[in-house]
Structure formats: structure tokens, C-alpha cells
Design a protein around this motif. Structure first.
Motif, PDB file in Angstrom:
ATOM      1  N   LEU A 123       0.841  -1.191   0.000  1.00  0.00           N
ATOM      2  CA  LEU A 123       0.000   0.000   0.000  1.00  0.00           C
ATOM      3  C   LEU A 123       0.875   1.238   0.000  1.00  0.00           C
ATOM      4  O   LEU A 123       1.930   1.263   0.638  1.00  0.00           O
ATOM      5  N   ASP A 124       0.430   2.270  -0.687  1.00  0.00           N
ATOM      6  CA  ASP A 124       1.187   3.518  -0.692  1.00  0.00           C
ATOM      7  C   ASP A 124       1.186   4.163   0.683  1.00  0.00           C
ATOM      8  O   ASP A 124       2.184   4.712   1.121  1.00  0.00           O
ATOM      9  N   SER A 125       0.042   4.110   1.365  1.00  0.00           N
ATOM     10  CA  SER A 125      -0.018   4.654   2.719  1.00  0.00           C
ATOM     11  C   SER A 125      -1.255   4.139   3.450  1.00  0.00           C
ATOM     12  O   SER A 125      -2.242   3.774   2.830  1.00  0.00           O
ATOM     13  N   ILE A 126      -1.142   4.097   4.756  1.00  0.00           N
ATOM     14  CA  ILE A 126      -2.269   3.833   5.654  1.00  0.00           C
ATOM     15  C   ILE A 126      -2.152   4.886   6.744  1.00  0.00           C
ATOM     16  O   ILE A 126      -1.073   5.084   7.292  1.00  0.00           O
ATOM     17  N   HIS A 127      -3.226   5.537   7.059  1.00  0.00           N
ATOM     18  CA  HIS A 127      -3.163   6.526   8.112  1.00  0.00           C
ATOM     19  C   HIS A 127      -3.505   5.914   9.472  1.00  0.00           C
ATOM     20  O   HIS A 127      -2.812   6.154  10.453  1.00  0.00           O
ATOM     21  N   ILE A 128      -4.570   5.121   9.524  1.00  0.00           N
ATOM     22  CA  ILE A 128      -5.030   4.550  10.788  1.00  0.00           C
ATOM     23  C   ILE A 128      -5.231   3.047  10.615  1.00  0.00           C
ATOM     24  O   ILE A 128      -5.948   2.611   9.715  1.00  0.00           O
ATOM     25  N   ILE A 166       5.106  -6.524  13.901  1.00  0.00           N
ATOM     26  CA  ILE A 166       6.085  -5.687  13.207  1.00  0.00           C
ATOM     27  C   ILE A 166       5.542  -5.422  11.815  1.00  0.00           C
ATOM     28  O   ILE A 166       5.239  -6.357  11.062  1.00  0.00           O
ATOM     29  N   LEU A 167       5.387  -4.156  11.493  1.00  0.00           N
ATOM     30  CA  LEU A 167       4.788  -3.760  10.225  1.00  0.00           C
ATOM     31  C   LEU A 167       5.743  -2.883   9.441  1.00  0.00           C
ATOM     32  O   LEU A 167       6.373  -1.986   9.999  1.00  0.00           O
ATOM     33  N   ASN A 168       5.849  -3.139   8.146  1.00  0.00           N
ATOM     34  CA  ASN A 168       6.710  -2.343   7.270  1.00  0.00           C
ATOM     35  C   ASN A 168       5.855  -1.361   6.491  1.00  0.00           C
ATOM     36  O   ASN A 168       5.522  -1.599   5.344  1.00  0.00           O
ATOM     37  N   ASN A 169       5.480  -0.279   7.102  1.00  0.00           N
ATOM     38  CA  ASN A 169       4.590   0.679   6.470  1.00  0.00           C
ATOM     39  C   ASN A 169       4.797   2.079   6.980  1.00  0.00           C
ATOM     40  O   ASN A 169       5.397   2.291   8.021  1.00  0.00           O
ATOM     41  N   ASN A 170       4.187   3.007   6.264  1.00  0.00           N
ATOM     42  CA  ASN A 170       4.049   4.369   6.757  1.00  0.00           C
ATOM     43  C   ASN A 170       2.683   4.453   7.403  1.00  0.00           C
ATOM     44  O   ASN A 170       1.667   4.503   6.713  1.00  0.00           O
ATOM     45  N   LEU A 171       2.666   4.431   8.718  1.00  0.00           N
ATOM     46  CA  LEU A 171       1.423   4.479   9.487  1.00  0.00           C
ATOM     47  C   LEU A 171       1.441   5.699  10.391  1.00  0.00           C
ATOM     48  O   LEU A 171       2.487   6.054  10.931  1.00  0.00           O
ATOM     49  N   ASP A 172       0.284   6.322  10.577  1.00  0.00           N
ATOM     50  CA  ASP A 172       0.171   7.418  11.532  1.00  0.00           C
ATOM     51  C   ASP A 172      -0.274   6.917  12.895  1.00  0.00           C
ATOM     52  O   ASP A 172       0.262   7.311  13.918  1.00  0.00           O
ATOM     53  N   GLU A 219       8.217  -4.290  22.697  1.00  0.00           N
ATOM     54  CA  GLU A 219       9.599  -4.599  22.334  1.00  0.00           C
ATOM     55  C   GLU A 219      10.151  -3.720  21.221  1.00  0.00           C
ATOM     56  O   GLU A 219      11.328  -3.760  20.939  1.00  0.00           O
ATOM     57  N   GLY A 220       9.335  -2.982  20.517  1.00  0.00           N
ATOM     58  CA  GLY A 220       9.828  -2.135  19.436  1.00  0.00           C
ATOM     59  C   GLY A 220       9.548  -2.717  18.074  1.00  0.00           C
ATOM     60  O   GLY A 220       8.837  -3.699  17.924  1.00  0.00           O
ATOM     61  N   GLY A 221      10.123  -2.078  17.053  1.00  0.00           N
ATOM     62  CA  GLY A 221       9.970  -2.569  15.693  1.00  0.00           C
ATOM     63  C   GLY A 221       8.877  -1.885  14.909  1.00  0.00           C
ATOM     64  O   GLY A 221       8.558  -2.308  13.808  1.00  0.00           O
ATOM     65  N   GLN A 222       8.296  -0.830  15.453  1.00  0.00           N
ATOM     66  CA  GLN A 222       7.248  -0.123  14.726  1.00  0.00           C
ATOM     67  C   GLN A 222       7.863   0.891  13.765  1.00  0.00           C
ATOM     68  O   GLN A 222       8.956   1.390  13.993  1.00  0.00           O
ATOM     69  N   PRO A 223       7.146   1.214  12.690  1.00  0.00           N
ATOM     70  CA  PRO A 223       7.675   2.183  11.726  1.00  0.00           C
ATOM     71  C   PRO A 223       7.928   3.542  12.376  1.00  0.00           C
ATOM     72  O   PRO A 223       7.186   3.954  13.272  1.00  0.00           O
ATOM     73  N   PRO A 224       8.956   4.261  11.925  1.00  0.00           N
ATOM     74  CA  PRO A 224       9.258   5.570  12.500  1.00  0.00           C
ATOM     75  C   PRO A 224       8.173   6.613  12.240  1.00  0.00           C
ATOM     76  O   PRO A 224       8.144   7.649  12.890  1.00  0.00           O
ATOM     77  N   SER A 225       7.258   6.341  11.318  1.00  0.00           N
ATOM     78  CA  SER A 225       6.204   7.297  10.984  1.00  0.00           C
ATOM     79  C   SER A 225       5.061   7.325  12.004  1.00  0.00           C
ATOM     80  O   SER A 225       4.230   8.233  11.972  1.00  0.00           O
ATOM     81  N   VAL A 226       4.997   6.349  12.905  1.00  0.00           N
ATOM     82  CA  VAL A 226       3.884   6.254  13.853  1.00  0.00           C
ATOM     83  C   VAL A 226       3.861   7.475  14.768  1.00  0.00           C
ATOM     84  O   VAL A 226       4.834   7.774  15.454  1.00  0.00           O
ATOM     85  N   LYS A 227       2.711   8.173  14.761  1.00  0.00           N
ATOM     86  CA  LYS A 227       2.525   9.337  15.613  1.00  0.00           C
ATOM     87  C   LYS A 227       1.742   8.989  16.874  1.00  0.00           C
ATOM     88  O   LYS A 227       1.932   9.595  17.918  1.00  0.00           O
ATOM     89  N   THR A 228       0.826   8.013  16.743  1.00  0.00           N
ATOM     90  CA  THR A 228      -0.012   7.615  17.872  1.00  0.00           C
ATOM     91  C   THR A 228      -0.004   6.098  17.993  1.00  0.00           C
ATOM     92  O   THR A 228      -0.339   5.398  17.036  1.00  0.00           O
ATOM     93  N   SER A 275       8.600   9.956  15.217  1.00  0.00           N
ATOM     94  CA  SER A 275       7.424  10.806  15.001  1.00  0.00           C
ATOM     95  C   SER A 275       6.385  10.674  16.113  1.00  0.00           C
ATOM     96  O   SER A 275       5.358  11.340  16.067  1.00  0.00           O
ATOM     97  N   LEU A 276       6.628   9.794  17.098  1.00  0.00           N
ATOM     98  CA  LEU A 276       5.640   9.513  18.127  1.00  0.00           C
ATOM     99  C   LEU A 276       5.257  10.778  18.896  1.00  0.00           C
ATOM    100  O   LEU A 276       6.107  11.505  19.407  1.00  0.00           O
TER     101      LEU A 276
END
Length: 135
Positions: free
Chosen positions: A64-69, A82-88, A101-110, A131-132
Motif C-alpha cells: 500500500l502507498d499509505s495507511i493513516h489509521i 512488526i509492520l513495514n509501512n508508513n502508518l500514523d 519490544e519495538g519494531g514499529q515504523p518511525p512514521s507512527v505518531k499515535t 514521530s511519536l
């Protein structure tokens, strides 16, 4: 597709869903989400709440190009997928998590992890989540 008796989705089931789509699969009986189940396009919301999901392949949403939620509340996760995505936003409330334990995309804000049984948080869990804004 909410509140049906859906038990399985295959690779490519949601291919090229476009136009700022919202996919609601909540209230079904899904147990896992395979690699590339969702492919192509921009999807604002994927709601998988109130299923029986305990496993999501790390590449389930990679095409997917992007997922917001991404809503994963009220499932059977014992660890954060563990997800390889741009997620908000990722909502993992009301699961069976005992640690972060970690491993979430750096794009996660919430990151929402309310109503779990979290007893341990790794010191690296937030190191790459630059970005959290809300936990």
C-alpha cells in the motif's frame, strides 16, 4: 464487510482499492492477515477490530502507498506486530500484550495500547519511533 462471519482473506484480496478508501472488516472471525493482503492505492483507515487475529504478516500492508489509521483493538495479539509501512496511528488496545519490544515504523505518531497486561517496556521501543506524539 463489518460484522459478518469472514474467517479468511488471501494475498491480494484488497488489491488496488483507491480513492482514499476506508476498509472496515471489524466484527468478523479473522485469525491472521497474510502477506500482501492489501495492495496498491492509498487507504486512510483499515479497521480490523473485534476479530480473533493473533498474527499479521509483516508485509501484509507493504504494497500500500499509505495507511493513516490501523485499528487492531479487541483481537488476540500477544506481541506488537512488526509492520513495514508508513502508518500514523496504530490501535492495539484490548489485546493480550504483556510487553512492548519495538519494531514499529518511525512514521507512527499515535500508538494506543490501553487495556492490555503490559508488564515490560524495552528501552529501545521508542528509539526509532521518531514521530511519536501520543502513547
Amino acid at each position: 464487510m463489518e460484522y459478518n462471519n469472514l474467517v479468511h482473506i488471501s494475498t491480494g484480496t484488497f488489491r488496488n482499492v483507491t480513492g482514499g478508501s476506508q476498509i472496515f472488516l471489524n466484527g468478523n472471525s479473522l485469525r491472521n492477515i497474510p502477506s500482501r493482503a492489501f495492495q496498491g492505492g492509498n487507504t486512510h483507515i483499515i479497521n480490523l477490530e473485534e476479530n480473533k487475529i493473533s498474527f499479521i504478516h509483516k508485509d501484509a500492508f507493504v504494497a500500500l502507498d499509505s495507511i493513516h489509521i490501523l485499528r487492531l483493538a479487541n483481537n488476540r495479539f500477544t506481541e506488537v506486530p512488526i509492520l513495514n509501512n508508513n502508518l500514523d496511528t496504530i490501535d492495539l488496545s484490548w489485546n493480550y500484550l504483556t510487553s512492548l519490544e519495538g519494531g514499529q515504523p518511525p512514521s507512527v505518531k499515535t500508538l494506543i495500547v490501553n487495556r492490555n497486561n503490559i508488564q515490560r517496556i524495552s528501552k529501545i521501543v521508542f528509539a526509532y519511533m521518531s514521530s511519536l506524539e501520543m502513547l
